[in-house]
Design a protein around this motif. Structure first.
Motif, mmCIF file in Angstrom:
data_model
loop_
_atom_site.group_PDB
_atom_site.id
_atom_site.type_symbol
_atom_site.label_atom_id
_atom_site.label_comp_id
_atom_site.label_asym_id
_atom_site.label_seq_id
_atom_site.Cartn_x
_atom_site.Cartn_y
_atom_site.Cartn_z
ATOM 1 N N LEU A 1 0.825 -1.206 0.000
ATOM 2 C CA LEU A 1 0.000 0.000 0.000
ATOM 3 C C LEU A 1 0.863 1.260 0.000
ATOM 4 N N VAL A 2 1.933 1.235 0.805
ATOM 5 C CA VAL A 2 2.827 2.398 0.868
ATOM 6 C C VAL A 2 3.465 2.651 -0.487
ATOM 7 N N GLU B 1 -5.131 8.838 0.577
ATOM 8 C CA GLU B 1 -6.062 7.793 1.015
ATOM 9 C C GLU B 1 -5.337 6.456 1.176
ATOM 10 N N CYS B 2 -4.471 6.157 0.244
ATOM 11 C CA CYS B 2 -3.728 4.897 0.295
ATOM 12 C C CYS B 2 -2.760 4.887 1.473
ATOM 13 N N ILE C 1 7.741 -0.898 9.465
ATOM 14 C CA ILE C 1 6.917 -0.496 8.329
ATOM 15 C C ILE C 1 6.253 0.851 8.590
ATOM 16 N N GLY C 2 6.024 1.168 9.871
ATOM 17 C CA GLY C 2 5.456 2.475 10.203
ATOM 18 C C GLY C 2 6.400 3.604 9.845
ATOM 19 N N HIS D 1 5.253 6.560 7.156
ATOM 20 C CA HIS D 1 5.267 7.994 7.470
ATOM 21 C C HIS D 1 6.366 8.714 6.690
ATOM 22 N N GLY D 2 7.504 8.042 6.481
ATOM 23 C CA GLY D 2 8.592 8.685 5.758
ATOM 24 C C GLY D 2 8.234 8.976 4.312
ATOM 25 N N LEU D 3 7.685 7.975 3.618
ATOM 26 C CA LEU D 3 7.331 8.200 2.220
ATOM 27 C C LEU D 3 6.117 9.121 2.084
ATOM 28 N N HIS D 4 5.245 9.099 3.094
ATOM 29 C CA HIS D 4 4.150 10.064 3.083
ATOM 30 C C HIS D 4 4.694 11.484 3.187
ATOM 31 N N SER D 5 5.729 11.643 3.991
ATOM 32 C CA SER D 5 6.369 12.957 4.095
ATOM 33 C C SER D 5 6.904 13.403 2.746
#
Length: 993
Positions: free
Chosen positions: A727-728, A745-746, A761-762, A766-770
Motif C-alpha cells: 500500500l505504501v 487515502e492509500c 513499516i510504520g 510515514h517517511g514516504l508520506h512525508s
C-alpha cells in the motif's frame, strides 16, 4: 572454578599479556661485517649487547632475545604498567645515544647507529628456549614491531601511536605518518621520536593533548575560580581535583589556568612521575625551570620560603599534575605551604582517588570529578565526530559511561570505521589497554579473578551467576572493593551488577586466555540453562553469546536464531541483524550438509526482513550465496525464495535493475513450485522493485494484484506487513504521478493497518508520506510525518529510515525558513549511509541539496550533488533527476544562458519518464521564472500551464507563487526590481521534487 582455571585467571604469569615490544638492529651491519676484521666486529657486537643488557632493565624492560646485532625487548612483564610505552621509548633513545657514542675503529670514519621499532598490544606469551629466547611471543604485535624496525632508517625510532598515546608529550616527535605495514589491513599511525621533550615542550603538549572539546564542568570550574578569588584576596588556598584516570582532571585545570593567566597571576607548573622516572621534589624542580634567575632551593623549607616570596610579589598559582605519585619530600613542601594562611597563593593538584584508609587529605578542598552527563558526552562526541549517526553516538556513550578519555578513544575507533563490532565488543589502543590492565594487576589476586570472571559474563552481570561461578557473594567485600576501584557497581536492575565502563570490561575480557575463557563461557551457559527454564527466554541473547564464545556451534546457532527472532518480533533491527549473523557464522563451523545449508539459507531470509528496511551492501554476498545453496540443495520454492530475497535486498540498496531481474526469476520459480502464497509475495516484491525503478505502469498492475489477494486474506489477529508495504509503495507511486488525493487515502489505509504498534513499516509509511507531502508543498505536514517516521526509526534502530526521516524534515524546514543549517543536516544524514553504500531514493537527498545549495549561491557544491543524483539514474533512481537539472539550469542562467534550454529540456525529459505531473509543472514554473528574468516571451504561457496543473493537483503553495509572479509581470517589474525582492519563496519552489 577449577584449580587449573583458577591459577590461570588469578595469576596470569604467562598467557595473554598487554606488552610493549621493542625491536632494534644495528644499521648497515652487513656492510660493516664485510669491511671489518672479524675480531673487531665481534668486539662491536659485544659492546652493543652490553648496551642492550644495561639499558633495557633500567627502564623497566626485559631482554627477550639478542640475535646477532638484533634485540627484542618487552615492557609490561611481570607487571603491566601504564607507562611501559614511555619506558620503551626512553630506553630506545638511551641505546641510540650510547651506540652513537661508541668510537670503535670503523673504515671511512663511520659511526655506529641503530634503527628501532616499538609497538604495543595483546601478546600471547609462553616459555622460551635457547632458540626462541627467554619467552616466545606470538600474535600480530611482535610482527608489527619488527616491521616498524625494518621501516626505520639509520638513527630512527618509529613508534606507533597506539604505544604512546598521551605519553607522546614527553618526547620530541616528527609529524605523524600513516605506514602500511605488511600483514595489517589498515595503515598504522606512527611517529618518529627524535629526543626527550624539555619541560616547556612537555607542559605545552599536555595543554594541547586530546582534542575532545571542553564541555560541562561548570560547577567545578566555578569552585576553582572562587578559590582563586580567595587566594588573590590574601587567603592561601589548596584544591585537589580528584578522579579516576581519564575523567578529565587535567583538561579542567588547563581550562582554568588559561583564565588565571589572563588575570595577571604567576602560574608555575610541574608533574610527578610513576616509580620508573620519579625523583625527589620532581614537580617543584619543574617549577624552578621557569624561574631562571632564582638560586635553586635544596630543602622543603627553602621551597616554602621561595614560593611565599613570589606570592608576596604577585598572586601565585602552583599546579602539580599526577600528585598521587609525589614523593615524601614533595608532601613536606605541600604541608609547609598549606600552613601559610595569609599568602596570595593557590595550590592546585590533580590526583587519582586512592582507596587508602585514613589517608590525610591532599588539599584543603577536594573537587571529585564525576562522569560527564549524557548531554555533555554527546557534545564531546559531536566535537570529534561532526558527521556520525546517532546509533554510533549511543554506543560510544554506553561504553564510555561519561569518561572523556574513553570517549576520545572510542571516537578514534569510530572514525577508523570500527564502530560495528561483533556483539558490541570493543578494544582500546595499546596505551589504553595498559592503563586498564595496570589497574587490574594492582588488585588482590581474589579480586583479579572476580573481575575477570565478571568480564567474561558480560557488561551486565546477574548476581546469582557471578556467585555460582566464583563462589563469592555479589554483595561481599571483594565486589565492594571493585566498586571502590571504579570497576563494578550495582546495576540498574535489582539483582545485577555492571561494569562502570564498557571499554574497561572489553579490555579485561581480552586479557583472559582463550582456553580459560572458552571454558568459562561454557560453564556460564550451562549455569544459565540450569538456573530456570522459564527464564531462558529472557536470556536467549546471552546464551547465544556464551555458547558462541565457548565454541559450541550447535547451541550457538540455536540460541542466536531464537534470540534473533525475538529481536525481530520486537522490531529491534540492529540486535536481530547481529544475532542472525552470529547464527550464520555458527552454522558455517558445522560440517556442511544439505540440512545445514538450507537452514543457513532460511536464516538469511529472516535476516532479509531486517535488511530490506535497513540495508548494508556488504551483506549482499550472503544473499548471493543463499541463491547458490538453494539452487544446489533446494527445490523450486527454495530457489524462488532465495531470488526473492536477493531481489528485495537489491531493491533496498537502490539497485533497481538487479531487483527487477531477481524478482522476475523468483516469480518464474514460485509459479513452477505452485506455491500460491509465495507467488503473491513475489508479485508484491516485483511491483515494489518496478516502482523504485520508476516503471510505474508495470508496478501499479503488480501492486494492485498483490494488494487484492492480501486484502482478501487479511486477518485481524496479526499485522499484515506485506500488505502495508505494498500500500505504501502504491501510495508513493500515485503521489509521484500527482494523484495526491488518492495517494493520501492509500497512505491512510497503510498507516491505519499498523496503528498502535511500533514497527519498522510504520517508519517507511510515514517517511514516504512525508516525501509526497513535500512534492505537494505541504511543508508543515511533511515535517510532522517525518518526525513520526524518525521516532519509529529510532525505536526500531533503523539507521536508513532515520536518515530518510531526518532528511525530509530538514528539507521541509529549509523550504519554510531558508536557514542553512537545514541543508547541513541533509548533508550529514546523507553521509551516515555512505559506509553502507545504500542508494534507495538517495537521488532525492542529492536533488534537494542541489536545489538548496544553488539558492544559497554555493554553486560548486550544488553541481556536485546534482551529478551524484544524476549518477543514481543509472540504477533507475530518477526521483532527483529533474530537480537536479533544474538546479543546473538556474546555476548557469546568469553566466551561460545558452546552456539553460539544454538543462530544462533534460529536466522535462526526466519528469516525463516518470510521468510525474508535479515535476512537469514545477519544471514549467522554473522555465517561466528564468524566461522572465531574461525577458523571454514564453514566460506568461508557461506560468499559465503550471498554474492549471498546480490547481488540479491541489498544490496550493506553488499556485500562490505563480500568482505572485504573474502579478509582478503584470505590474511591469524589471529584472533589477525582481532581483531586489526581499525573499522570494518561489526561488525554492522551482527546485522542488
Amino acid at each position: 572454578m577449577t584449580d587449573d582455571a583458577n591459577g590461570h585467571v588469578a595469576g596470569m604469569a604467562l598467557g595473554r599479556r598487554y606488552l610493549t615490544l621493542l625491536f632494534a638492529d644495528l644499521s648497515q651491519s652487513t656492510e660493516l661485517a664485510e669491511v671489518m676484521e672479524t675480531e673487531h666486529y665481534a668486539a662491536v657486537l659485544g659492546a652493543l649487547r652490553k648496551v642492550y643488557h644495561d639499558t633495557i632493565p633500567r627502564h623497566g624492560g626485559i631482554v627477550v632475545r639478542v640475535q646477532g646485532d638484533g634485540l627484542l625487548a618487552m615492557f609490561g612483564y611481570p607487571v603491566t604498567r601504564e607507562d611501559d610505552g614511555r619506558g620503551a621509548v626512553a630506553a630506545a633513545l638511551e641505546m641510540h645515544q650510547r651506540i652513537s657514542d661508541l668510537r670503535p675503529y670503523l673504515p671511512g670514519g663511520r659511526l655506529l647507529c641503530l634503527h628501532t621499532g616499538i609497538h604495543s598490544g595483546l601478546v600471547l606469551m609462553s616459555s622460551g628456549d635457547v632458540e626462541l629466547g627467554r619467552f616466545e611471543l606470538l600474535g600480530p604485535v611482535p610482527n608489527i614491531a619488527s616491521r616498524l624496525s625494518d621501516a626505520a632508517g639509520p638513527h630512527e625510532i618509529l613508534v606507533s601511536d597506539e604505544t604512546l598515546g598521551p605519553a607522546s608529550r614527553f618526547f620530541v616527535t616528527g609529524p605523524p605518518q600513516l605506514l602500511q605495514v605488511k600483514g595489517r589491513a589498515a595503515p598504522l599511525l606512527v611517529y618518529r621520536v627524535d629526543a626527550r621533550a624539555s619541560l616547556a615542550e612537555s607542559l605545552s603538549a599536555t595543554s594541547r593533548h586530546g582534542s575532545t572539546a571542553f564541555v560541562g564542568r561548570r560547577a567545578e570550574l566555578a569552585l576553582l575560580q572562587r578559590a582563586m578569588d580567595d587566594a588573590m584576596a590574601g587567603h592561601t588556598r589548596s584544591v585537589a581535583v580528584a578522579g579516576p584516570p581519564g575523567i578529565g582532571k587535567t583538561r579542567l585545570i588547563e581550562h582554568f589556568l588559561s583564565r588565571v593567566v589572563q588575570r595577571g597571576c604567576t602560574v608555575l607548573r610541574g608533574y610527578c612521575e610513576s616509580e620508573l622516572g620519579a625523583e625527589p621534589l620532581q614537580a617543584f624542580h619543574h617549577m624552578l625551570q621557569a624561574l631562571a634567575d632564582e638560586p635553586p632551593p635544596h630543602t622543603p623549607d627553602d621551597f616554602d620560603a621561595l614560593f611565599a616570596r613570589l606570592a608576596a610579589e604577585r598572586p601565585l598559582l602552583l599546579f602539580v599534575d599526577d600528585w598521587q605519585w609525589a614523593d615524601d619530600a614533595s608532601h613536606q613542601v605541600l604541608a609547609a605551604l598549606r600552613k601559610r594562611s595569609d599568602s596570595r597563593m593557590l595550590i592546585v593538584l590533580s590526583t587519582r582517588i586512592l582507596a587508602v584508609p585514613n589517608a590525610p587529605a591532599a588539599a584543603g578542598q577536594t573537587i571529585t570529578l564525576l562522569p560527564l552527563s549524557d548531554d555533555d558526552a554527546r557534545q564531546a562526541i559531536a566535537a570529534r565526530l561532526p558527521v556520525v549517526d546517532p546509533f554510533v553516538v549511543e554506543e560510544i556513550c554506553l561504553h564510555a559511561s561519561g569518561n572523556p578519555l574513553f570517549l576520545e578513544e572510542l571516537c578514534h575507533s569510530a572514525a577508523r570505521g570500527d564502530a560495528a563490532r561483533r556483539l558490541g565488543r570493543t578494544q582500546g589502543a595499546g596505551w589504553l589497554n595498559r592503563l586498564v590492565e595496570s589497574r587490574v594487576q594492582h588488585l588482590p589476586a581474589a579480586q583479579i579473578e572476580l573481575v575477570r570472571v565478571a568480564a567474561v559474563i558480560g557488561n551486565v552481570i546477574p548476581a546469582w551467576l557471578l556467585e555460582s561461578i566464583t563462589g563469592q557473594r555479589a554483595d561481599g567485600p571483594l565486589q565492594l572493593g571493585l566498586a571502590e576501584q571504579d570497576f563494578i557497581f550495582p546495576g540498574e536492575r535489582a539483582g545485577t551488577l555492571r561494569f562502570k565502563h564498557g571499554i574497561t570490561r572489553d579490555i579485561i575480557y581480552e586479557s583472559v586466555g582463550l582456553h580459560v575463557r572458552q571454558a568459562l563461557h561454557l560453564r556460564i551457559a550451562e549455569a544459565m540453562q540450569q538456573h530456570s527454564v522459564a527464564a531462558q527466554d529472557e536470556a536467549l541473547e546471552a546464551l547465544a553469546m556464551h555458547f558462541d564464545a565457548g565454541g559450541d556451534a550447535v547451541q550457538a546457532a540455536r540460541y542466536a536464531e531464537l534470540a534473533g527472532d525475538k529481536a525481530l518480533s520486537a522490531s529491534a533491527l540492529d540486535r536481530a541483524r547481529t544475532l542472525y549473523r552470529v547464527a550464520l557464522a555458527a552454522l558455517d563451523r558445522l560440517p556442511q550438509s544439505p540440512a545445514v545449508a538450507l537452514h543457513w539459507v532460511a536464516i538469511v531470509h529472516r535476516l532479509g526482513r531486517v535488511c530490506v528496511f535497513d540495508p548494508v551492501r556488504s551483506e549482499l554476498a550472503l544473499y548471493v550465496r543463499a541463491v547458490e545453496l538453494a539452487e544446489r540443495f533446494g527445490d523450486a520454492a527454495a530457489v524462488a525464495r532465495a531470488h526473492h530475497w536477493l531481489g528485495y535486498i537489491s531493491y533496498g540498496l537502490g539497485d533497481g535493475r538487479a531487483a527487477v531481474a531477481h524478482c522476475e526469476r523468483a516469480l518464474v520459480e514460485a509459479r513452477a513450485a505452485d506455491d500460491e502464497k509465495l507467488v503473491v509475495q513475489v508479485v508484491a516484491a516485483l511491483g515494489e522493485a518496478h516502482q523504485a525503478a520508476a516503471n510505474y505502469d508495470r508496478a501499479l498492475a503488480l501492486l494492485d494484484e498483490a494488494i487484492a489477494v492480501k486484502s482478501r486474506h487479511r486477518s485481524g489477529r496479526h499485522v499484515n506487513v506485506g500488505l502495508a508495504f505494498s500500500l505504501v509503495c502504491r501510495a508513493y507511486l500515485l503521489g509521484d504521478r500527482g494523484l495526491f488525493a488518492e495517494s493520501h487515502e492509500c497512505f491512510a489505509e497503510a498507516i491505519d493497518s499498523v496503528a498502535g504498534i511500533t514497527h519498522e513499516i510504520g517508519a517507511t509509511a510515514h517517511g514516504l508520506h512525508s516525501a509526497v507531502l513535500l512534492w505537494q508543498g505541504r511543508w508543515e505536514e511533511a515535517r510532522r510525518a517525518a518526525d513520526e517516521s524518525g521516532r519509529i526509526a529510532e525505536a526500531t534502530r533503523s539507521l536508513t529510515q532515520l536518515s530518510v526521516a531526518r532528511a525530509m524534515d530538514a528539507f521541509a524546514g529549509w523550504m519554510l525558513t531558508r536557514q542553512p543549517e537545514f541543508l547541513q543536516t541533509i548533508i550529514e544524514v546523507t553521509a551516515w549511509l555512505e559506509p553502507r553504500q545504500s542508494g534507495l531514493f538517495r537521488s532525492l537527498n542529492h536533488g534537494w541539496l542541489a536545489a538548496g545549495l544553488t539558492h544559497a549561491g554555493r554553486h560548486a557544491e550544488a553541481r556536485r550533488h546534482a551529478a551524484l543524483a544524476l549518477r543514481r539514474s543509472r540504477q533507475r533512481d530518477l526521483l532527483g533527476a529533474a530537480m537536479s537539472y533544474r538546479s543546473l539550469a538556474r546555476g548557469v542562467a546568469a553566466h551561460r544562458p545558452e546552456r539553460v534550454p539544454h538543462y530544462l529540456d533534460r529536466a522535462m525529459q526526466a519528469a516525463q519518464a516518470r510521468r510525474s505531473a508535479h515535476e512537469i509543472a514545477v519544471t514549467q514554473l522554473c522555465a517561466a521564472e528564468i524566461a522572465w528574468q531574461h525577458r523571454g516571451e514564453r514566460a506568461s504561457a508557461l506560468l499559465g500551464e503550471a498554474a492549471a496543473a498546480f490547481e488540479r493537483m491541489g498544490m496550493h503553495w506553488h499556485l500562490a507563487e505563480v500568482r505572485w509572479l504573474q502579478s509582478s509581470m503584470e505590474a511591469g517589474r524589471r529584472d533589477s526590481e525582481f532581483a531586489g525582492a526581499p525573499e522570494l519563496a518561489f526561488q525554492g519552489a522551482v527546485n522542488l521534487p
